[in-house]
Design a protein around this motif. Structure first.
Motif, PDB file in Angstrom:
ATOM      1  N   UNK A 185      15.020  -8.901   8.478  1.00  0.00           N
ATOM      2  CA  UNK A 185      16.384  -8.799   9.009  1.00  0.00           C
ATOM      3  C   UNK A 185      16.928  -7.378   8.910  1.00  0.00           C
ATOM      4  N   UNK A 186      16.419  -6.594   7.962  1.00  0.00           N
ATOM      5  CA  UNK A 186      16.919  -5.230   7.764  1.00  0.00           C
ATOM      6  C   UNK A 186      16.242  -4.220   8.680  1.00  0.00           C
ATOM      7  N   UNK A 187      15.211  -4.631   9.399  1.00  0.00           N
ATOM      8  CA  UNK A 187      14.472  -3.708  10.269  1.00  0.00           C
ATOM      9  C   UNK A 187      15.069  -3.677  11.665  1.00  0.00           C
ATOM     10  N   UNK A 188      14.961  -2.548  12.365  1.00  0.00           N
ATOM     11  CA  UNK A 188      15.409  -2.475  13.759  1.00  0.00           C
ATOM     12  C   UNK A 188      14.641  -3.493  14.600  1.00  0.00           C
ATOM     13  N   UNK A 189      15.305  -4.083  15.569  1.00  0.00           N
ATOM     14  CA  UNK A 189      14.693  -5.152  16.361  1.00  0.00           C
ATOM     15  C   UNK A 189      13.440  -4.680  17.083  1.00  0.00           C
ATOM     16  N   UNK A 190      13.468  -3.459  17.641  1.00  0.00           N
ATOM     17  CA  UNK A 190      12.307  -2.990  18.402  1.00  0.00           C
ATOM     18  C   UNK A 190      11.116  -2.731  17.481  1.00  0.00           C
ATOM     19  N   UNK A 191      11.388  -2.218  16.276  1.00  0.00           N
ATOM     20  CA  UNK A 191      10.307  -1.963  15.325  1.00  0.00           C
ATOM     21  C   UNK A 191       9.713  -3.283  14.834  1.00  0.00           C
ATOM     22  N   UNK A 192      10.585  -4.261  14.589  1.00  0.00           N
ATOM     23  CA  UNK A 192      10.105  -5.563  14.139  1.00  0.00           C
ATOM     24  C   UNK A 192       9.269  -6.224  15.233  1.00  0.00           C
ATOM     25  N   UNK A 193       9.706  -6.078  16.487  1.00  0.00           N
ATOM     26  CA  UNK A 193       8.961  -6.668  17.599  1.00  0.00           C
ATOM     27  C   UNK A 193       7.574  -6.042  17.713  1.00  0.00           C
ATOM     28  N   UNK A 194       7.503  -4.727  17.533  1.00  0.00           N
ATOM     29  CA  UNK A 194       6.200  -4.056  17.590  1.00  0.00           C
ATOM     30  C   UNK A 194       5.319  -4.501  16.432  1.00  0.00           C
ATOM     31  N   UNK A 195       5.916  -4.646  15.281  1.00  0.00           N
ATOM     32  CA  UNK A 195       5.159  -5.130  14.108  1.00  0.00           C
ATOM     33  C   UNK A 195       4.573  -6.515  14.396  1.00  0.00           C
ATOM     34  N   UNK A 196       5.381  -7.424  14.928  1.00  0.00           N
ATOM     35  CA  UNK A 196       4.912  -8.778  15.210  1.00  0.00           C
ATOM     36  C   UNK A 196       3.813  -8.760  16.274  1.00  0.00           C
ATOM     37  N   UNK A 197       3.963  -7.881  17.264  1.00  0.00           N
ATOM     38  CA  UNK A 197       2.940  -7.753  18.303  1.00  0.00           C
ATOM     39  C   UNK A 197       1.634  -7.254  17.687  1.00  0.00           C
ATOM     40  N   UNK A 198       1.741  -6.252  16.818  1.00  0.00           N
ATOM     41  CA  UNK A 198       0.546  -5.705  16.163  1.00  0.00           C
ATOM     42  C   UNK A 198      -0.126  -6.768  15.305  1.00  0.00           C
ATOM     43  N   UNK A 199       0.681  -7.554  14.614  1.00  0.00           N
ATOM     44  CA  UNK A 199       0.127  -8.596  13.744  1.00  0.00           C
ATOM     45  C   UNK A 199      -0.569  -9.675  14.563  1.00  0.00           C
ATOM     46  N   UNK A 200      -0.020  -9.982  15.735  1.00  0.00           N
ATOM     47  CA  UNK A 200      -0.644 -11.009  16.573  1.00  0.00           C
ATOM     48  C   UNK A 200      -1.945 -10.510  17.193  1.00  0.00           C
ATOM     49  N   UNK A 201      -2.053  -9.198  17.373  1.00  0.00           N
ATOM     50  CA  UNK A 201      -3.248  -8.641  17.999  1.00  0.00           C
ATOM     51  C   UNK A 201      -4.412  -8.492  17.026  1.00  0.00           C
ATOM     52  N   UNK A 202      -4.120  -8.037  15.826  1.00  0.00           N
ATOM     53  CA  UNK A 202      -5.218  -7.758  14.903  1.00  0.00           C
ATOM     54  C   UNK A 202      -5.105  -8.416  13.545  1.00  0.00           C
TER      55      UNK A 202
END
Length: 245
Positions: free
Chosen positions: A175-192
């Motif tokens: 919740x404390x992270x910027x939305x775009x950074x969190x979205x990229x993190x989730x995308x990265x986690x789903x990929x690898x």
């Protein structure tokens, strides 16, 4: 995408929480008790079948035994009546001869029936022994399975408690992270499978592969607030003084 280095550093806290939750989920799925319970259920099914088979066999034998006992009683009753007539006397020679023949025939029939009855009773004893063995084996496996289920439930309770404690931490960091950074993190986690990893001595801590060549050059040129990703596992690379750049 850019993000303050301190904010990027929080991605490691998020990854730590996700790694912990993933490990807990894996532990829940792979508890040794789960495989043991499945194996015991298979054995229990076979043993319950053996118990039912033995019970059915005993029921059939008891039915056959009652039939034979009734037949023996019928023969005995008929023999008793014939012997009473014989002892009463006064029968014509032909009828007397026929009565004696019938008594002899009934005696042979009774002997045959009693032999069959003895054999059926012996089979009944064997079936009863088989039922006792199958029942004891079933009960033993059932007790073992109940013990396994108790250990499984205890482990599930511990895991669920750990998940319940870790999930709010994860949610707070996210919740404390910027939305775009969190979205990229989730995308990265789903990929690898790894959303963010520390870059330590030019090595990605996610895939354990060292950056070299053009990737290393790009990392060295990247601004401190630039969000960079590992070319191999696609995790967001968090750079610190340990990165060796």
């Amino acid at each position: 995408m850019n993000a303050d280095p301190a904010v990027q550093l929080r991605l490691l806290d998020l990854q730590a929480a996700d790694t912990s939750l993933a490990q807990l989920a894996h532990r829940r799925r792979s508890l040794p008790e789960l495989a043991a319970i499945t194996e015991h259920r298979g054995r229990l099914t076979g043993l319950e079948g053996a118990v039912v088979d033995a019970q059915t066999t005993i029921a059939d034998i008891e039915l056959e035994q009652r039939r034979l006992e009734n037949d023996v009683d019928t023969v005995r009753t008929r023999t008793g009546k014939d012997q009473a007539r014989l002892q009463a006397g006064g029968l014509p020679p032909r009828e007397l001869s026929g009565l004696e023949h019938e008594i002899a025939t009934l005696a042979r029939r009774q002997s045959t029936l009693e032999d069959e009855l003895l054999e059926v009773m012996e089979r009944g004893e064997t079936a009863a022994d088989e039922l006792r063995v199958a029942t004891a084996a079933r009960d033993e496996v059932l007790d073992e399975m109940h013990a396994l289920e108790a250990r499984r439930d205890e482990a599930f309770g511990e895991i669920d408690a750990a998940v319940a404690g870790r999930t709010p931490e994860r949610e707070a960091v996210a919740a404390a992270l910027p939305a775009d950074l969190l979205a990229l993190y989730e995308k990265s986690r789903s990929q690898g499978g790894t959303g963010a990893a520390l870059l330590r001595q030019r090595r990605c801590e996610g895939c354990r592969i060292e950056a070299s060549g053009s990737e290393l050059s790009a990392l060295r040129k990247a601004e401190p607030d630039a969000v960079v990703r590992c070319e191999n596992c696609r995790a967001i690379l968090v750079r610190t003084a340990e990165s060796g750049l």
